[in-house]
Design an enzyme around this catalytic site. Structure first.
Site, PDB file in Angstrom:
ATOM      1  CE  LYS A   1      -1.053   2.472   3.401  1.00  0.00           C
ATOM      2  NZ  LYS A   1      -1.393   2.799   4.483  1.00  0.00           N
TER       3      LYS A   1
ATOM      4  CB  CYS B   1     -18.130   2.655   4.851  1.00  0.00           C
ATOM      5  SG  CYS B   1     -18.697   0.907   4.615  1.00  0.00           S
TER       6      CYS B   1
ATOM      7  CB  CYS C   1     -24.696   4.985   3.293  1.00  0.00           C
ATOM      8  SG  CYS C   1     -23.738   4.540   1.885  1.00  0.00           S
TER       9      CYS C   1
ATOM     10  CB  CYS D   1     -24.696  -0.999   0.524  1.00  0.00           C
ATOM     11  SG  CYS D   1     -23.308  -1.918   1.223  1.00  0.00           S
TER      12      CYS D   1
END
Length: 288
Positions: free
Chosen positions: A196, A266, A276, A282
């Site tokens: 990352k 989230c 959201c 979702c």
């Protein structure tokens, strides 16, 4: 005296020869008796790596999660205000923009190393303290471990990071002339630098998109939205899964979008599904 005309059998053979090779020459010119190779080439299958070869992307059947474009657009809408911690205190805000390019790149890498398992606010404060001391390869090498530890505290695992920072900085001085490597492969060989960090270093320091930077936020949200074919166990598995289908032009944006979305909406525990915009599409949403 004229040459004897060939008989009927010979004439038929000659006609067949001419129709097969033309001009009575089914042999390489100037090399009697060697048959000419067939012009038909064997078909050879070429296996392209993802994204390589002309038209490879269009030829390869691509799996895509349902509703992902609409989900992405709604996340963009939720992130429009750019007021998450990553927006004001993320690594892209931690380096001295007026410093020479080589110093800026080093500061980006150091900020990434500090950011692991650490909130953006804490990383930003630690980087500010380091910069006040003059944050370069040479100043860090001259700093004793105790002073470096006191300066970066309370970032997560700060004792290990002191060791990794010193080791990595020495390698940069000896092997790269004080700069940082310009490839993911070289970056991940540095102590304390994971995939990352390497991909984000490429994005921020070198302005190059070599892959998707996946942290815990991106990993968690990708699994909740079912943006992976099957559940992934860690960020590196998620990176491979996302890169398999997500269009390359979105690779740079996706980290910034999902990190901020994960910080504000989230959440790891008790996600704010009622706030959201993706609640109705979702797979993991807690519908109320």
């Amino acid at each position: 005296m004229s040459a004897a005309r060939p008989g009927p059998a010979a004439s038929a053979a000659l006609r067949r020869l001419r129709s097969a090779g033309g001009n009575g020459g089914s042999q390489i010119q100037g090399t009697p008796g060697i048959p000419r190779r067939s012009r038909r080439r064997k078909s050879v299958a070429i296996a392209y790596e993802p994204g390589q070869g002309e038209g490879a992307e269009s030829r390869r059947p691509r799996w895509e999660p349902p509703n992902w474009r609409e989900q992405l657009e709604r996340i963009r809408e939720m992130r429009r205000s750019r007021d998450a911690p990553v927006d004001d205190m993320g690594v892209q805000k931690c380096y001295d923009s007026s410093a020479p390019p080589q110093v800026r790149r080093y500061q980006v890498l150091l900020a990434l190393m500090l950011s692991s398992q650490t909130k953006d606010q804490v990383t930003s404060a630690a980087m500010l303290r380091l910069r006040q001391r003059g944050l370069t390869v040479d100043t860090v090498l001259q700093m004793d471990d105790e002073t470096l530890g006191q300066t970066i505290y309370p970032v997560g695992f700060w004792r290990n990071k002191v060791k990794y920072i010193k080791q990595t900085t020495a390698i940069l001085k000896q092997k790269y002339g004080g700069d940082i490597p310009s490839t993911v492969e070289e970056l991940v060989q540095l102590p304390g630098v994971g995939p990352k960090m390497a991909h984000l270093a490429m994005h921020i320091a070198w302005d190059s998109v070599a892959g998707i930077a996946v942290d815990t936020h991106v990993h968690r949200i990708s699994n909740r939205l079912k943006w992976v074919k099957k559940e992934t166990k860690n960020p590196e598995e998620t990176r491979v899964a996302l890169e398999d289908w997500l269009p390359r032009e979105l690779w740079r944006e996706i980290n910034w979008l999902l990190v901020g979305f994960g910080q504000q909406t989230c959440l790891p525990v008790n996600p704010r599904c009622s706030q959201c915009l993706n609640q109705d599409i979702c797979p993991a949403a807690k519908r109320v």
